[in-house]
Design a protein around this motif. Structure first.
Motif, mmCIF file in Angstrom:
data_model
loop_
_atom_site.group_PDB
_atom_site.id
_atom_site.type_symbol
_atom_site.label_atom_id
_atom_site.label_comp_id
_atom_site.label_asym_id
_atom_site.label_seq_id
_atom_site.Cartn_x
_atom_site.Cartn_y
_atom_site.Cartn_z
ATOM 1 N N ALA A 113 -17.635 -8.301 14.367
ATOM 2 C CA ALA A 113 -17.184 -7.499 13.234
ATOM 3 C C ALA A 113 -18.199 -6.375 13.066
ATOM 4 O O ALA A 113 -19.330 -6.612 12.624
ATOM 5 N N GLY A 114 -17.836 -5.168 13.472
ATOM 6 C CA GLY A 114 -18.753 -4.036 13.434
ATOM 7 C C GLY A 114 -18.520 -3.188 12.203
ATOM 8 O O GLY A 114 -17.475 -2.529 12.075
ATOM 9 N N ILE A 115 -19.466 -3.200 11.288
ATOM 10 C CA ILE A 115 -19.361 -2.430 10.041
ATOM 11 C C ILE A 115 -20.347 -1.273 10.128
ATOM 12 O O ILE A 115 -21.561 -1.490 10.260
ATOM 13 N N ALA A 116 -19.837 -0.059 10.073
ATOM 14 C CA ALA A 116 -20.640 1.137 10.290
ATOM 15 C C ALA A 116 -21.063 1.760 8.964
ATOM 16 O O ALA A 116 -20.215 2.045 8.108
ATOM 17 N N TYR A 117 -22.360 1.989 8.818
ATOM 18 C CA TYR A 117 -22.855 2.644 7.612
ATOM 19 C C TYR A 117 -22.118 3.952 7.341
ATOM 20 O O TYR A 117 -21.830 4.293 6.188
ATOM 21 N N GLU A 118 -21.853 4.708 8.419
ATOM 22 C CA GLU A 118 -21.393 6.084 8.239
ATOM 23 C C GLU A 118 -19.957 6.210 7.754
ATOM 24 O O GLU A 118 -19.508 7.314 7.414
ATOM 25 N N THR A 119 -19.188 5.098 7.719
ATOM 26 C CA THR A 119 -17.823 5.203 7.217
ATOM 27 C C THR A 119 -17.582 4.391 5.943
ATOM 28 O O THR A 119 -16.456 4.342 5.447
ATOM 29 N N VAL A 120 -18.618 3.772 5.397
ATOM 30 C CA VAL A 120 -18.513 3.160 4.066
ATOM 31 C C VAL A 120 -18.371 4.299 3.056
ATOM 32 O O VAL A 120 -19.064 5.318 3.141
ATOM 33 N N THR A 121 -17.456 4.147 2.114
ATOM 34 C CA THR A 121 -17.172 5.216 1.155
ATOM 35 C C THR A 121 -17.586 4.808 -0.256
ATOM 36 O O THR A 121 -18.056 3.692 -0.491
ATOM 37 N N ASP A 122 -17.395 5.733 -1.201
ATOM 38 C CA ASP A 122 -17.590 5.405 -2.610
ATOM 39 C C ASP A 122 -16.410 5.934 -3.410
ATOM 40 O O ASP A 122 -15.485 6.545 -2.859
ATOM 41 N N ALA A 123 -16.432 5.701 -4.711
ATOM 42 C CA ALA A 123 -15.289 6.036 -5.564
ATOM 43 C C ALA A 123 -15.022 7.532 -5.631
ATOM 44 O O ALA A 123 -13.920 7.966 -5.971
ATOM 45 N N ARG A 124 -16.012 8.344 -5.301
ATOM 46 C CA ARG A 124 -15.849 9.802 -5.345
ATOM 47 C C ARG A 124 -15.485 10.381 -3.983
ATOM 48 O O ARG A 124 -15.438 11.605 -3.825
ATOM 49 N N GLY A 125 -15.249 9.513 -3.006
ATOM 50 C CA GLY A 125 -14.908 9.991 -1.678
ATOM 51 C C GLY A 125 -16.117 10.332 -0.830
ATOM 52 O O GLY A 125 -15.976 10.880 0.273
ATOM 53 N N GLY A 126 -17.305 10.002 -1.318
ATOM 54 C CA GLY A 126 -18.523 10.283 -0.579
ATOM 55 C C GLY A 126 -18.843 9.193 0.428
ATOM 56 O O GLY A 126 -18.132 8.190 0.546
ATOM 57 N N LEU A 127 -19.933 9.405 1.161
ATOM 58 C CA LEU A 127 -20.393 8.456 2.174
ATOM 59 C C LEU A 127 -21.798 8.005 1.778
ATOM 60 O O LEU A 127 -22.793 8.561 2.235
#
Length: 368
Positions: A113-127
């Protein structure tokens, strides 16, 4: 949960996945943390600090990978590390898969299960997990660009801020996001002539309000990019499409039109770079000359300021690490759509559409 922290082995990568403060939080939550000896040496932290925080120190990366249910790293696993991964194991790190087919294939074969830091988002659409390193890379980009403009480094021999009676250098920043705005901040502070190019008028207005007449803002079209880049002394490219390969905005013919000894710092190189002439480099050999222009394309720029970068990264990643450990990764992903956005690979399948599109492969939507 058993959480593993191996020592980073990418060339001149000194950051570490978890700092002692993060280990202490995990231990406080009842989790076991296994740390490879020397993992924190690059940020000035010895094994004793990790032991005091509650970690178990082991001698080799193989022991870390064998014991841990979740591996927390900074950079994408190198071939020797890929071989140590096993099906069902969670890998939480920067992956940047769209720029590396071999890495993608290797991780798919391991069934993780590869979870990438760079595609985790937040409620404002940010990274939120990319932002701290984008801040560091953006600020560094102008610093290193100014260095390579010096004559002894092969540059044109120009001082970024100029002096009375001599014009300042022209700095062009492609992209007004986190990295771009931080690059702008440093370049403006060094009194360069700074132009930011972005396709968002709203973002350009924000930057104009922030920096006023010290900054020129230009809407992004190929004509405008060509006109500004061709006359630049330093180009900092920060263009990002989350999870996808960076668009090639700087063509080879355009690089050829730039003045010999000018500099391109391609911050987007982790995603393949936005100049046709860009190719990945390391801190061991950070630059090369193509078409007479110096290219700085280091794929782990923040590793040069490892202590600052590791602490900043941990500040952002720790809440997600705790959620994955406390709830179990499946429940954590199910509960949080923003964390779920970080899932790039699962059970041998690509789960992130932009990564699949980069290679013309299908993607599988996770069933939670």
């Amino acid at each position: 949960m058993r959480v593993g922290v191996p020592k980073e082995i990418k060339t001149h990568e000194y950051r570490v996945g978890l700092v002692p403060g993060s280990v202490r939080e995990l231990a406080h939550h009842g989790h076991e943390v296994i740390v490879e000896t020397g993992a924190g040496r690059g940020i000035g932290v010895d094994d004793g600090a990790y032991s005091q925080a509650g970690a178990r120190i082991v001698a080799t990366a193989a022991e870390v990978f064998a014991a841990a249910e979740m591996i927390v790293k900074v950079k994408e696993p190198q071939p020797a590390e890929i071989a140590l991964l096993r099906p069902g194991q969670v890998l939480f790190t920067y992956l940047h898969l769209a720029a590396d087919r071999a890495l993608t294939d290797g991780l798919m074969q391991r069934g993780i299960a590869g979870i990438a830091y760079e595609t985790v988002t937040d409620a404002r659409g940010g990274l939120p997990l990319l932002a701290p390193m984008s801040e560091v890379a953006g600020r560094m980009a102008v610093q290193v660009g100014a260095h390579y403009l010096e004559k002894e480094q092969g540059g044109i021999g120009i001082l970024l801020g100029g002096v009375p009676g001599v014009p300042a250098a022209k700095v062009v920043v492609l992209g007004g996001g986190v990295a771009g705005s931080n690059a702008t901040r440093i370049a403006v502070g060094m009194e360069a002539q700074v132009t930011v190019i972005d396709r968002s008028l709203a973002r350009l207005k924000e930057l104009d309000d922030l920096f006023g007449p010290r900054l020129q803002t230009v809407f992004s079209t190929m004509e405008n990019i060509e006109g500004e880049v061709a006359t630049a002394d330093l180009v900092v490219s920060t263009v990002l499409i989350p999870g996808a390969a960076a668009p090639k905005l700087i063509r080879r013919e355009l690089v050829r039109r730039m003045r010999p000894g000018s500099v391109i710092v391609d911050v987007a190189i982790d995603q393949g770079g936005s100049a046709e002439t860009s190719r990945p480099t390391s801190h061991a050999a950070p630059v090369y000359v193509e078409e007479g222009v110096i290219h700085y394309c280091v794929t782990n720029m923040p590793g040069a300021v490892a202590r600052t970068s590791a602490i900043a990264l941990n500040n952002a990643t720790l809440p997600f690490v705790l959620a994955l450990a406390d709830k179990g990764w499946r429940q954590a992903l199910s509960d949080d759509p923003h964390l779920r956005g970080g899932l790039n690979l699962l059970d041998g399948q690509i789960t992130y559409p932009a990564v699949a599109a980069a290679f013309g492969l299908p993607h599988q939507k996770p069933a939670f």
